[in-house]
Design an enzyme around this catalytic site. Structure first.
Site, PDB file in Angstrom:
ATOM      1  CG  HIS A 272      24.490  23.040  19.046  1.00 27.08           C
ATOM      2  ND1 HIS A 272      24.388  22.630  17.743  1.00 27.08           N
ATOM      3  CD2 HIS A 272      23.484  23.926  19.243  1.00 27.08           C
ATOM      4  CE1 HIS A 272      23.358  23.250  17.167  1.00 27.08           C
ATOM      5  NE2 HIS A 272      22.789  24.028  18.061  1.00 27.08           N
ATOM      6  CD  GLU A 273      22.317  25.017  22.645  1.00 29.50           C
ATOM      7  OE1 GLU A 273      22.208  26.209  22.303  1.00 29.50           O
ATOM      8  OE2 GLU A 273      21.651  24.095  22.111  1.00 29.50           O
ATOM      9  CG  HIS A 276      23.479  28.759  19.196  1.00 25.79           C
ATOM     10  ND1 HIS A 276      23.145  29.211  17.946  1.00 25.79           N
ATOM     11  CD2 HIS A 276      22.968  27.492  19.271  1.00 25.79           C
ATOM     12  CE1 HIS A 276      22.450  28.269  17.295  1.00 25.79           C
ATOM     13  NE2 HIS A 276      22.347  27.213  18.078  1.00 25.79           N
ATOM     14  CD  GLU A 302      21.409  25.188  14.587  1.00 23.73           C
ATOM     15  OE1 GLU A 302      21.133  26.112  15.369  1.00 23.73           O
ATOM     16  OE2 GLU A 302      21.465  23.994  14.932  1.00 23.73           O
TER      17      GLU A 302
HETATM   18 ZN    ZN Z   1      21.290  25.477  17.594  1.00 19.30          ZN
END
Ligand code: ZN
Length: 507
Positions: A272-273, A276, A302
């Site tokens: 997830h990170e 980003h 997101e």
């Molecule tokens: Zn996030």
């Protein structure tokens, strides 16, 4: 500032005035210093550094605000807008428009109000921490009430807005309105509630048993991250209590992870990170130090993290590659079949806590918060009545009974920070992720083959071109329209989830 155009832009366009570029570079540098000190606070700072660090950050933020609100900057931006009037696609036109909006926002909200918000937040945070620990909403209620009042004052600084919540939403998702968010989230709710109910009637698949050694998880996470585009010369992975990603520069990206020996949630948090981080790393170099060299909104940000975590990381094709590679590190992956592994990393369970929610129920946690926030700002809901409204909606949306406020309306830090308008961006991001995923698959018929080979480069290349390279040059709606040919639309997300879970749960 470099004068080369960003990838995909038609022409360099008019040159930027050097006085303007110096001011933008200074604003970018102040933001970078703030990001670095914030990253350090969450990763390496000794606990007694908190007080002094708060002072330094407050000074940097004040300097940033003063420089952004400076009337001389406003004049340079207006002149840049006039100079670029005939070339709306140029970088200068984008700077005039986007930074012009930042400048206007900074001047509309009086420093006196910003100061009151900062003081109210500083008072509310420890009260919220104690209230959550003791599940004592009554102690926090007056602070929530004041936070709502202060945000209504912020909204009143934007009298042209159709709805007072618009001004709050716009700070995180430029161009998004309450009316549009309401329509989109209502459609999401209508699609998700029956899907969650249908899944809840099926037997729950077995999860992973563990344990998974933390060092092995960290090494595995790095291996996966590199296959997505993590670059050892420009990135770091550290541990943090609440995982986040932060870019000091395009070539200095910090991601963090949190590890649990009992499952592989740490791997997904890193994916997830990294999603980003890839967004920040992929902005066109020409936008460095212009304040446009970063993600355009929280929702689009997101969409990038969710896409790598869910559409890629929780897919069968992804695990067909990674299961045999990680089996040497985790013996359980040697024993379990691929089908069971995929089911185990996609367990859907209506639950109390948003941050632990799965990909299907997550959106409903956000719908709940959005509905309550709008009602609070409209004055239709009083702060003291939040627990009752919260618990009723949890029952309605997820069929879950809330045992106490600590696991109910006190669970998130956002309202303690007075942040209203932030939550919807999580769901908007999931929606955009599914649209981008559809578009990428349409453009790249061999996408599955590359992911089955453990190669994230083709997907990253597509995202760079369509999303990352633009930085803040295009507003979220325009970016999505150009990348997918459609405005924000929950249908692809509902279709993706329905098809995926119909197969996993034999619905
Ligand atoms: Zn996030």
């Amino acid at each position: 500032m470099a004068s080369s155009p960003p990838e995909g832009s038609p022409a360099a366009g008019p040159r930027i005035d050097s006085r303007l570029s110096e001011r933008l570079a200074e604003l970018s540098d102040l933001a970078a210093a703030t990001a670095l000190l914030g990253w350090d606070r969450e990763t390496h700072m000794p606990s007694q550094g908190a007080g002094p660090r708060g002072e330094v950050l407050a000074t940097l933020e004040r300097l940033h605000h003063e420089r952004l609100a400076d009337p001389a900057l406003g004049e340079l931006l207006a002149a840049a807008g006039r100079a670029a009037a005939g070339e709306p696609e140029s970088d200068v036109a984008a700077i005039a428009r986007v930074v012009g909006r930042d400048h206007e926002r900074a001047t509309r909200i009086p420093p006196e109000l910003t100061g009151r918000i900062a003081r109210a937040t500083a008072e509310a945070l420890p009260v919220w921490q104690r209230a959550r620990a003791e599940s004592d909403f009554a102690a926090f209620a007056p602070h929530l009430e004041r936070a709502v009042e202060l945000r209504r004052e912020v909204a009143a600084c934007f009298p042209d807005a159709e709805h007072p919540y618009d001004a709050l939403l716009d700070a995180f998702e430029p161009g998004m309105t309450t009316a549009r968010a309401r329509a989109v989230l209502a459609e999401l709710r209508a699609g998700l509630v029956p899907l969650v109910a249908a899944i809840a009637e099926r037997p729950e698949p077995a999860g992973l048993r563990g344990p998974f050694a933390v060092d092995a998880q960290r090494a595995a996470a790095l291996e996966i991250a590199r296959s997505f585009g993590y670059d050892d010369r420009a990135w770091r992975l550290d541990d943090a209590v609440h995982p986040f990603a932060s870019a000091i520069a395009r070539t200095d990206v910090r991601v963090t992870g949190r590890w649990d020996e009992g499952d592989l949630s740490g791997l997904f948090a890193v994916m997830h990170e990294v999603g980003h981080g890839l967004y920040e790393a992929g902005v066109a170099p020409g936008l460095d130090r212009t304040t446009l060299g970063t993600g355009v909104s929280l929702g689009i940000h997101e969409s990038q993290s969710r896409l790598w975590e869910n559409q890629v990381g929780r897919s069968r094709v992804f695990w067909s590659h990674w299961q045999p590679r990680l089996a040497g590190r985790f013996s359980e992956l040697e024993e379990i079949g691929l089908d069971d592994l995929v089911r185990a990393v996609n367990v859907v369970r209506p639950s109390l806590i948003r941050v632990d929610a799965d990909e299907v129920t997550y959106g409903l946690h956000v719908v709940l918060r959005f509905e309550l926030e709008v009602a609070l700002v409209e004055g239709a809901l009083a702060a003291r009545d939040v627990p009752g409204a919260w618990n009723e909606l949890m029952r309605e949306l997820l069929g879950v009974a809330v045992p106490d406020d600590a696991r109910g309306c006190l669970q998130d830090i956002h309202w303690a920070f007075g942040e209203l308008g932030y939550f919807p961006t999580y769901a908007l991001g999931n929606i955009a992720a599914a649209q981008l995923w559809d578009a990428a698959r349409g453009d790249m018929p061999a996408l599955d083959d590359s992911l089955a080979a453990g190669d994230g480069a083709p997907l990253l290349g597509w995202l760079r071109e369509r999303v990352h390279s633009h930085g803040r040059r295009l507003d979220p709606a325009e970016l999505l329209m150009r990348a997918t040919g459609s405005e924000l639309d929950p249908a692809p997300l509902i279709r993706y989830l329905t098809a995926k879970y119909a197969e996993l749960y034999a619905l």
